[in-house]
Design a protein around this motif. Sequence first.
Motif, PDB file in Angstrom:
ATOM      1  N   LEU A   1      72.112  -1.807  63.461  1.00  0.00           N
ATOM      2  CA  LEU A   1      71.311  -1.043  64.420  1.00  0.00           C
ATOM      3  C   LEU A   1      71.056  -1.880  65.671  1.00  0.00           C
ATOM      4  O   LEU A   1      70.685  -3.042  65.594  1.00  0.00           O
ATOM      5  CB  LEU A   1      69.986  -0.601  63.795  1.00  0.00           C
ATOM      6  N   GLY A   2      71.243  -1.268  66.810  1.00  0.00           N
ATOM      7  CA  GLY A   2      71.055  -1.973  68.076  1.00  0.00           C
ATOM      8  C   GLY A   2      72.317  -2.628  68.603  1.00  0.00           C
ATOM      9  O   GLY A   2      72.349  -3.102  69.740  1.00  0.00           O
ATOM     10  N   GLN A   3      73.377  -2.665  67.787  1.00  0.00           N
ATOM     11  CA  GLN A   3      74.639  -3.266  68.197  1.00  0.00           C
ATOM     12  C   GLN A   3      75.568  -2.215  68.802  1.00  0.00           C
ATOM     13  O   GLN A   3      75.480  -1.028  68.478  1.00  0.00           O
ATOM     14  CB  GLN A   3      75.341  -3.920  67.008  1.00  0.00           C
ATOM     15  N   ASN A   4      76.473  -2.658  69.662  1.00  0.00           N
ATOM     16  CA  ASN A   4      77.513  -1.775  70.168  1.00  0.00           C
ATOM     17  C   ASN A   4      78.647  -1.696  69.140  1.00  0.00           C
ATOM     18  O   ASN A   4      78.868  -2.652  68.381  1.00  0.00           O
ATOM     19  CB  ASN A   4      78.046  -2.300  71.507  1.00  0.00           C
ATOM     20  N   CYS A   5      79.365  -0.589  69.131  1.00  0.00           N
ATOM     21  CA  CYS A   5      80.436  -0.391  68.139  1.00  0.00           C
ATOM     22  C   CYS A   5      81.565  -1.402  68.267  1.00  0.00           C
ATOM     23  O   CYS A   5      82.399  -1.521  67.354  1.00  0.00           O
ATOM     24  CB  CYS A   5      80.995   1.020  68.253  1.00  0.00           C
ATOM     25  N   ARG A   6      81.625  -2.123  69.391  1.00  0.00           N
ATOM     26  CA  ARG A   6      82.675  -3.140  69.533  1.00  0.00           C
ATOM     27  C   ARG A   6      82.530  -4.246  68.491  1.00  0.00           C
ATOM     28  O   ARG A   6      83.437  -5.081  68.343  1.00  0.00           O
ATOM     29  CB  ARG A   6      82.635  -3.737  70.931  1.00  0.00           C
TER      30      ARG A   6
ATOM     31  N   PHE B   1      79.829   7.139  59.050  1.00  0.00           N
ATOM     32  CA  PHE B   1      79.703   7.440  60.474  1.00  0.00           C
ATOM     33  C   PHE B   1      78.539   6.668  61.080  1.00  0.00           C
ATOM     34  O   PHE B   1      77.642   6.189  60.382  1.00  0.00           O
ATOM     35  CB  PHE B   1      79.507   8.949  60.715  1.00  0.00           C
ATOM     36  N   VAL B   2      78.566   6.560  62.406  1.00  0.00           N
ATOM     37  CA  VAL B   2      77.454   5.984  63.159  1.00  0.00           C
ATOM     38  C   VAL B   2      77.110   6.923  64.304  1.00  0.00           C
ATOM     39  O   VAL B   2      77.945   7.721  64.752  1.00  0.00           O
ATOM     40  CB  VAL B   2      77.788   4.581  63.728  1.00  0.00           C
ATOM     41  N   LEU B   3      75.865   6.807  64.760  1.00  0.00           N
ATOM     42  CA  LEU B   3      75.390   7.560  65.914  1.00  0.00           C
ATOM     43  C   LEU B   3      75.002   6.543  66.979  1.00  0.00           C
ATOM     44  O   LEU B   3      74.250   5.606  66.703  1.00  0.00           O
ATOM     45  CB  LEU B   3      74.177   8.404  65.508  1.00  0.00           C
TER      46      LEU B   3
ATOM     47  N   SER C   1      66.679  11.368  60.698  1.00  0.00           N
ATOM     48  CA  SER C   1      67.297  10.346  59.850  1.00  0.00           C
ATOM     49  C   SER C   1      67.541  10.880  58.443  1.00  0.00           C
ATOM     50  O   SER C   1      68.599  10.652  57.848  1.00  0.00           O
ATOM     51  CB  SER C   1      66.402   9.106  59.793  1.00  0.00           C
ATOM     52  N   ILE C   2      66.561  11.602  57.888  1.00  0.00           N
ATOM     53  CA  ILE C   2      66.704  12.170  56.544  1.00  0.00           C
ATOM     54  C   ILE C   2      67.855  13.162  56.506  1.00  0.00           C
ATOM     55  O   ILE C   2      68.674  13.170  55.571  1.00  0.00           O
ATOM     56  CB  ILE C   2      65.385  12.839  56.102  1.00  0.00           C
ATOM     57  N   ALA C   3      67.941  14.022  57.538  1.00  0.00           N
ATOM     58  CA  ALA C   3      69.029  15.004  57.590  1.00  0.00           C
ATOM     59  C   ALA C   3      70.381  14.312  57.689  1.00  0.00           C
ATOM     60  O   ALA C   3      71.340  14.696  57.016  1.00  0.00           O
ATOM     61  CB  ALA C   3      68.820  15.953  58.770  1.00  0.00           C
ATOM     62  N   LEU C   4      70.483  13.279  58.518  1.00  0.00           N
ATOM     63  CA  LEU C   4      71.745  12.561  58.678  1.00  0.00           C
ATOM     64  C   LEU C   4      72.149  11.842  57.394  1.00  0.00           C
ATOM     65  O   LEU C   4      73.339  11.710  57.087  1.00  0.00           O
ATOM     66  CB  LEU C   4      71.638  11.562  59.832  1.00  0.00           C
ATOM     67  N   ASN C   5      71.163  11.359  56.646  1.00  0.00           N
ATOM     68  CA  ASN C   5      71.467  10.648  55.402  1.00  0.00           C
ATOM     69  C   ASN C   5      72.063  11.564  54.335  1.00  0.00           C
ATOM     70  O   ASN C   5      72.591  11.081  53.335  1.00  0.00           O
ATOM     71  CB  ASN C   5      70.193   9.984  54.856  1.00  0.00           C
TER      72      ASN C   5
ATOM     73  N   PRO D   1      73.874   1.422  72.201  1.00  0.00           N
ATOM     74  CA  PRO D   1      73.707   0.852  70.858  1.00  0.00           C
ATOM     75  C   PRO D   1      73.783   1.891  69.746  1.00  0.00           C
ATOM     76  O   PRO D   1      73.544   3.089  69.970  1.00  0.00           O
ATOM     77  CB  PRO D   1      72.300   0.250  70.924  1.00  0.00           C
ATOM     78  N   ILE D   2      74.097   1.424  68.559  1.00  0.00           N
ATOM     79  CA  ILE D   2      74.061   2.261  67.358  1.00  0.00           C
ATOM     80  C   ILE D   2      72.598   2.497  66.980  1.00  0.00           C
ATOM     81  O   ILE D   2      71.821   1.551  66.862  1.00  0.00           O
ATOM     82  CB  ILE D   2      74.809   1.583  66.194  1.00  0.00           C
ATOM     83  N   VAL D   3      72.215   3.757  66.799  1.00  0.00           N
ATOM     84  CA  VAL D   3      70.837   4.083  66.425  1.00  0.00           C
ATOM     85  C   VAL D   3      70.742   4.649  65.005  1.00  0.00           C
ATOM     86  O   VAL D   3      69.650   4.814  64.468  1.00  0.00           O
ATOM     87  CB  VAL D   3      70.209   5.075  67.427  1.00  0.00           C
ATOM     88  N   HIS D   4      71.892   4.956  64.415  1.00  0.00           N
ATOM     89  CA  HIS D   4      71.915   5.390  63.008  1.00  0.00           C
ATOM     90  C   HIS D   4      73.257   5.018  62.411  1.00  0.00           C
ATOM     91  O   HIS D   4      74.304   5.193  63.047  1.00  0.00           O
ATOM     92  CB  HIS D   4      71.703   6.894  62.878  1.00  0.00           C
ATOM     93  N   ALA D   5      73.220   4.496  61.188  1.00  0.00           N
ATOM     94  CA  ALA D   5      74.448   4.167  60.450  1.00  0.00           C
ATOM     95  C   ALA D   5      74.311   4.712  59.035  1.00  0.00           C
ATOM     96  O   ALA D   5      73.298   4.487  58.373  1.00  0.00           O
ATOM     97  CB  ALA D   5      74.678   2.657  60.419  1.00  0.00           C
ATOM     98  N   SER D   6      75.322   5.435  58.585  1.00  0.00           N
ATOM     99  CA  SER D   6      75.268   6.010  57.236  1.00  0.00           C
ATOM    100  C   SER D   6      75.472   4.927  56.179  1.00  0.00           C
ATOM    101  O   SER D   6      76.021   3.852  56.456  1.00  0.00           O
ATOM    102  CB  SER D   6      76.339   7.091  57.082  1.00  0.00           C
TER     103      SER D   6
END
Length: 428
Positions: A318-323, A287-289, A277-281, A298-303
């Motif tokens: 977090l936990g939601q689908n990108c739709r 972006f989302v992962l 998470s720290i590296a992605l931040n 589900p989305i597990v990381h959002a910038s």
Amino acid sequence: MGLERPVKESKMCTQLNNKQLIEESLNRYYSDGIREALGQVPFNFVITDPCLLDHPIVYASQGFLKMSGYSTEEVVGRNGRFLQGPDTDRRTILKIREAIREEKSCQVSILNYKKNGTAFWNLFHLAPVFSEGDGRVIHFVGVQTPISKFSRSSVTSNVSCSRPNNCPAFVENGLFNHHTSGVIYFGSCRRELCREFSVDLGHSGLYNSLAEEDNADLEEEPACEAKESDKQRAIAAATRILFELTQFSKHTGKTVLDKRSNSADLVRVAPISSSLSIALNRIHQSFVLADPHLPDMPIVHASNLFLQLTGYSRDEILGQNCRLLQGRDTDQAAIAQIRQSIVAEQCCTVRILNYRKDNSSFWNLLHTAPIRNASGKVAFYVGVQLDVTGIDEDEHRDKGTSPHMKQLGAVGAVRVAVRSLHGVGSSR
């Protein structure tokens, strides 16, 4: 030049957003009165947020401020590395970094420096704070206890000032702050790192290691050992702080714990590790992962830039689908193209109409790509967003090469981070 004002306004907006995120870091999980309650805790400590850019301090106790000589304004929002100096042992910093990677407590003796340059031995106790709901590490507590009696009498004669005499004054006056100029100074003015767009995988975020070449030929100096009573006092301090955080989190329905919960929610959204998470931040892109191995992907990381673009909070996304970003006028053909690329495990770039939380629409140049782990299997999918509202598609193709290259750069940075850190400290 014509772009100077927009760029300046953009930087000011980013700084305001950073301040708001830091302010919300405690407000999001704890009820009103948490700062007053923490103010009654008679220990030297800070609370940091690994989910924010550069893992900043979001709370500093009065004891810590008095011990270090800094004010609240000089500490909150900064990474804890400003306490380091030229004689801070790199190996000790690595121990702290590993504890953060593994999301566990640690206790070390480390040589730190006050604002006036005075060196002091510090018994540093680190403790993670977990969300009961999804098991993520949301904060770290760092307790500092100055060691008054040294086990080696020669320690103080070797270290007296954190900054060399020829170091420019502007370094001492605050260029350690991560909000400034894109240059970080570690301990002395000659160690610098440009981070306009990079993933700093070699650092934990709470403490950065010093330059390896500076210590390559040095023998490890024995650390100053704290008394057993000081060690127990540090553990008691961390326990007291965690108790206050737990009590005030119950009122918001977002209970925190001193260890990861085995709740059913972890099956729905498995948390990524704090180190990942720290590296992605550190990736400055929207972006989302998403995790294709979990139900509904589900989305597990959002910038942070994604949150700013869409208006959603991290808890809401977090936990939601990108739709979630789709609406009545979203092109179904574009959606089908994205789905087909996921099935084929291929990259995809589409121009798609998306919707923010307030239902306002924007044209999104979306680039998706599979992210593989070290064994070559798809671990995540990344979606990088670029707001191209008001930009003609042909015009963007002619003049928008650079923004799209940034999207590709973000994908590359995510791939490096996942291959290096995915699975470290996670519950999977």
